[in-house]
Design a protein around this motif. Structure first.
Motif, PDB file in Angstrom:
ATOM      1  N   ASP A 166      19.656  35.362  31.135  1.00  0.00           N
ATOM      2  CA  ASP A 166      19.412  34.244  32.054  1.00  0.00           C
ATOM      3  C   ASP A 166      18.467  33.278  31.327  1.00  0.00           C
ATOM      4  N   ASN A 168      16.800  30.691  32.176  1.00  0.00           N
ATOM      5  CA  ASN A 168      15.591  30.467  32.974  1.00  0.00           C
ATOM      6  C   ASN A 168      14.669  29.434  32.320  1.00  0.00           C
ATOM      7  N   ARG A 170      12.239  26.557  31.623  1.00  0.00           N
ATOM      8  CA  ARG A 170      11.153  25.818  32.280  1.00  0.00           C
ATOM      9  C   ARG A 170      10.837  24.625  31.402  1.00  0.00           C
ATOM     10  N   SER A 196      21.760  28.557  35.260  1.00  0.00           N
ATOM     11  CA  SER A 196      21.799  27.712  36.470  1.00  0.00           C
ATOM     12  C   SER A 196      22.628  26.484  36.143  1.00  0.00           C
ATOM     13  N   LYS A 229      24.674  29.854  38.622  1.00  0.00           N
ATOM     14  CA  LYS A 229      23.887  29.737  39.854  1.00  0.00           C
ATOM     15  C   LYS A 229      23.769  28.273  40.238  1.00  0.00           C
ATOM     16  N   GLY A 260      16.685  32.925  41.519  1.00  0.00           N
ATOM     17  CA  GLY A 260      17.578  33.205  40.401  1.00  0.00           C
ATOM     18  C   GLY A 260      17.381  34.616  39.857  1.00  0.00           C
ATOM     19  N   ASP A 261      16.141  35.080  39.871  1.00  0.00           N
ATOM     20  CA  ASP A 261      15.831  36.406  39.335  1.00  0.00           C
ATOM     21  C   ASP A 261      16.412  37.488  40.251  1.00  0.00           C
TER      22      ASP A 261
HETATM   23 MG    MG Z   1      16.091  31.057  36.986  1.00  0.00          MG
END
Ligand code: MG
Ligand code: ATP
Length: 315
Positions: A166, A168, A170, A196, A229, A260-261
């Protein structure tokens, strides 16, 4: 099959600004400390579903670290891979929402205990118990961490295990060169990719290009399963032979961090346990919805019974 799912990465405390647009440049009130860290939330959600979950991380010898370990242990995560370092403090994150989709962070990660995690902290005998390894892109903030990930990937893959990833992303971390370099390497070993929708362009989806074409390229590259996602709009699953789409549940958003996690943990653990992709996707969608209904990133992890009840109430 009995799956043991392992994750490596940040174990933090999070403080959440009480007001929208509060920011960090003036005094304000915060909720917290809450247990947090994307891999830790993932590991907690895996364990709450009743699957074997192992987290490798580091905390300081302080109350934040104690609280985090106690929470994970209570929820059934194997915490024997978490090292308590005497010379560093537990990592932390401050978050302030501008809107439901936009938030700002201040992370104390590379300089915290989890920032000192090296491949040496990954105990080989513990790792040998794992047949699946999940990677969060947010954890790739140092060469040390990337090395630790490499060690786990090589170990799990050499025993015919599987890898999920993932990204993820930031925005606060995108200027860390270790991170973007590692993404390409990890994708080569990824069996289940869980981006995502906002991250697809980073992975090469060009404006106007059909998502299907972009997915086909990933499948041709060797990624077996792509799960996208889409926040309030739900999620999609693609493989060479199937695709499934689910709409998001109309739920009130209390705190979207961690959705999401929880979604990823639910999809990966149910799919690896042999559930059809469509079932795993539906359960993951419900798990993400439950996550955003609770304040605090790890407060919204759910048991199978809670997810089943939610799905029954929201047909
Ligand atoms: Mg995420
Ligand atoms: P994060 O990294 O902040 O945890 P993410 O970007 O990885 O989140 P999202 O797409 O925000 O992941 O959320 C994951 C899943 O949770 C979605 O696919 C959906 O199933 C559910 N979800 C998230 N937000 C909402 C929402 N506002 N309404 C309904 N479902 C949601």
């Amino acid at each position: 099959m009995n799956v043991t799912i392992c994750t490596i990465g940040e174990l933090l405390v999070e403080f959440l600004a009480k007001e929208a647009n509060q920011g960090f440049s003036r005094p304000g009130e915060f909720w917290g400390p809450y247990p947090s860290g994307a891999p830790a939330i993932f590991a907690d959600q895996v364990a709450r579903l009743g699957y074997d979950s192992l987290l490798f991380s580091c905390v300081g010898n302080d109350a934040f670290g104690e609280m985090n370990i106690a929470r994970l242990a209570r929820d059934g995560v194997n915490v024997s891979g978490i090292s308590v370092l005497s010379k560093a403090t537990t990592g932390s994150a401050f978050v302030s929402y501008r809107s439901q989709a936009q938030r700002d962070f201040i992370f104390n990660m590379p300089n915290s205990a989890c920032g000192l995690l090296t491949a040496d902290h990954i105990d080989e005998s513990l790792l040998n118990r794992c047949n699946h390894f999940h990677i969060m892109g947010s954890s790739l903030f140092s060469f040390r961490m990337v090395d630790a990930m490499r060690k786990a990937i090589e170990n799990v893959k050499s025993r015919n295990g599987t890898v999920s990833f993932d990204p993820n992303i930031r925005k606060e971390m995108l200027n860390i060169p270790e991170m973007s370099q590692a993404f390409e390497y990890i994708l080569d070993y990824t069996d289940i990719f869980l981006p995502s929708d906002g991250e697809l362009d980073y992975f090469g989806l060009s404006a106007g290009q059909q998502e299907q074409k972009w997915v086909d390229k990933l499948l041709a590259r060797g990624v077996g399963h792509v799960v996208i996602k889409r926040g309030a709009r739900g999620a999609s699953y693609y493989s060479a032979s199937e695709q499934h789409h689910v709409a998001g549940y109309p739920v009130e958003v209390i705190d979207p961090t961690g959705a999401g996690d929880c979604f990823g943990a639910t999809f990966v653990s149910m799919f690896l346990a042999g559930k059809p992709a469509e079932t795993a996707l539906k359960w993951a969608n419900a798990s993400g919805s439950l996550a955003i209904s609770q304040r605090g990133p790890m407060e919204g992890t759910s048991t199978k019974a809670q997810i089943a009840e939610f799905m029954q109430k929201h047909p």
